[in-house]
Design a protein around this motif. Sequence first.
Motif, PDB file in Angstrom:
ATOM      1  N   GLN A  18     -13.360   8.166  -3.880  1.00 23.55           N
ATOM      2  CA  GLN A  18     -11.968   8.448  -3.572  1.00 23.55           C
ATOM      3  C   GLN A  18     -11.091   7.269  -3.996  1.00 23.55           C
ATOM      4  O   GLN A  18     -11.442   6.101  -3.781  1.00 23.55           O
ATOM      5  CB  GLN A  18     -11.807   8.685  -2.069  1.00 23.55           C
ATOM      6  N   SER A  20      -8.261   4.513  -3.886  1.00 23.22           N
ATOM      7  CA  SER A  20      -7.715   3.756  -2.764  1.00 23.22           C
ATOM      8  C   SER A  20      -6.580   2.908  -3.278  1.00 23.22           C
ATOM      9  O   SER A  20      -6.802   1.873  -3.918  1.00 23.22           O
ATOM     10  CB  SER A  20      -8.808   2.889  -2.130  1.00 23.22           C
ATOM     11  N   VAL A  49       0.174   9.642   1.463  1.00 22.51           N
ATOM     12  CA  VAL A  49      -1.212  10.058   1.664  1.00 22.51           C
ATOM     13  C   VAL A  49      -1.560  11.281   0.825  1.00 22.51           C
ATOM     14  O   VAL A  49      -2.597  11.322   0.150  1.00 22.51           O
ATOM     15  CB  VAL A  49      -1.478  10.355   3.154  1.00 22.51           C
ATOM     16  N   GLU A  53      -2.175   9.705  -2.799  1.00 19.88           N
ATOM     17  CA  GLU A  53      -3.507   9.251  -2.379  1.00 19.88           C
ATOM     18  C   GLU A  53      -3.534   7.766  -2.053  1.00 19.88           C
ATOM     19  O   GLU A  53      -4.488   7.060  -2.371  1.00 19.88           O
ATOM     20  CB  GLU A  53      -4.553   9.603  -3.450  1.00 19.88           C
ATOM     21  N   ARG A  55      -3.986   4.755   0.558  1.00 20.21           N
ATOM     22  CA  ARG A  55      -4.818   4.588   1.745  1.00 20.21           C
ATOM     23  C   ARG A  55      -4.440   3.360   2.552  1.00 20.21           C
ATOM     24  O   ARG A  55      -4.979   3.159   3.632  1.00 20.21           O
ATOM     25  CB  ARG A  55      -6.306   4.512   1.342  1.00 20.21           C
ATOM     26  N   HIS A  56      -3.546   2.533   2.019  1.00 21.50           N
ATOM     27  CA  HIS A  56      -3.167   1.324   2.748  1.00 21.50           C
ATOM     28  C   HIS A  56      -1.694   1.025   2.507  1.00 21.50           C
ATOM     29  O   HIS A  56      -1.201   1.175   1.387  1.00 21.50           O
ATOM     30  CB  HIS A  56      -4.026   0.136   2.311  1.00 21.50           C
ATOM     31  N   SER A 105      -2.806   3.098  12.148  1.00 20.54           N
ATOM     32  CA  SER A 105      -3.193   4.085  11.135  1.00 20.54           C
ATOM     33  C   SER A 105      -2.415   5.368  11.349  1.00 20.54           C
ATOM     34  O   SER A 105      -1.989   5.685  12.471  1.00 20.54           O
ATOM     35  CB  SER A 105      -4.701   4.362  11.180  1.00 20.54           C
ATOM     36  N   MET A 112      -6.757  12.962   6.024  1.00 17.04           N
ATOM     37  CA  MET A 112      -6.724  11.682   5.323  1.00 17.04           C
ATOM     38  C   MET A 112      -6.002  10.629   6.150  1.00 17.04           C
ATOM     39  O   MET A 112      -5.006  10.931   6.824  1.00 17.04           O
ATOM     40  CB  MET A 112      -6.044  11.830   3.957  1.00 17.04           C
ATOM     41  N   LEU A 114      -4.155   6.815   6.491  1.00 21.77           N
ATOM     42  CA  LEU A 114      -3.452   5.695   5.878  1.00 21.77           C
ATOM     43  C   LEU A 114      -3.442   4.553   6.888  1.00 21.77           C
ATOM     44  O   LEU A 114      -2.842   4.670   7.955  1.00 21.77           O
ATOM     45  CB  LEU A 114      -2.017   6.088   5.519  1.00 21.77           C
TER      46      LEU A 114
END
Length: 260
Positions: A18, A20, A49, A53, A55-56, A105, A112, A114
């Motif tokens: 995935q 990131s 998200v 996509e 993630r942070h 988060s 999903m 983040l």
Amino acid sequence: SIRCQSMLSQPQPQPQPQPSKTAFITVGTTLFDNFIQNVTHPIFLKYLVTSKEYRHLIIQFGKGNIPVVPSSHTSTVNDEYPSSTKNPPSNNNSNGKEEEVWTGSFINSNGMTLTWEAYRFRPSLANDMKRADLILSHAGAGSIMEGLTCARNQERQHQRRNEQNHQPNFHHDENEDGVGALKRKKVVVVINDLLMNNHQLELANALGARGHLFVMQRADMLLQKDALDQMERFIPKAFEGGDNLAFRQLADNFMGFSSE
């Protein structure tokens, strides 16, 4: 049969890891709560998200209020409060003191997650900018310069590594300038429209007109689908201005000051 056995023995394709990606928000030393409130709104978090996509998320919020971030797409912004942690001194924190970092988060409807972290100030934002695939900044000249220079330097380092390894450079659109247009770190400048006599607006628009960055004229545009779609389609042109003197000359020329 032999044919069936042959088909069964073929290696199955492995699932791809995935992606990131990281987004970095910075307001420098200013107070820009409207900007922070919009980047922590469920609409914008869901965009990061789901659509891109990510993630942070890293938030540098300066003199403003501590960000209040929802934990899920169904939460309201006002009922979620971040936890605070003390991190030991790091490369970003050269004064040797503990650094207060708020973490949490956000879980989207598709499951999903983040993760995010937030802090007021660090002696240098360089490491966070390097980590980021997307930089959203206030319109301060120093922050803009740092973001564009970071993007340029990382691209040049990648090109040198590829040349040493005899590998092709980034894929790029044939209608765009040079190598790496599609992979280039994207800098988005968000204007504080509440400021009077906002010369930052003129400078940001000048660099936006040259294609180096994307300009959001107001913070609430971060919640508008059309504006987010335009930001996503934006392909930055390479920023070649490599030093503070060149940047000051660009600013002076645009503002009508003599460069002599």
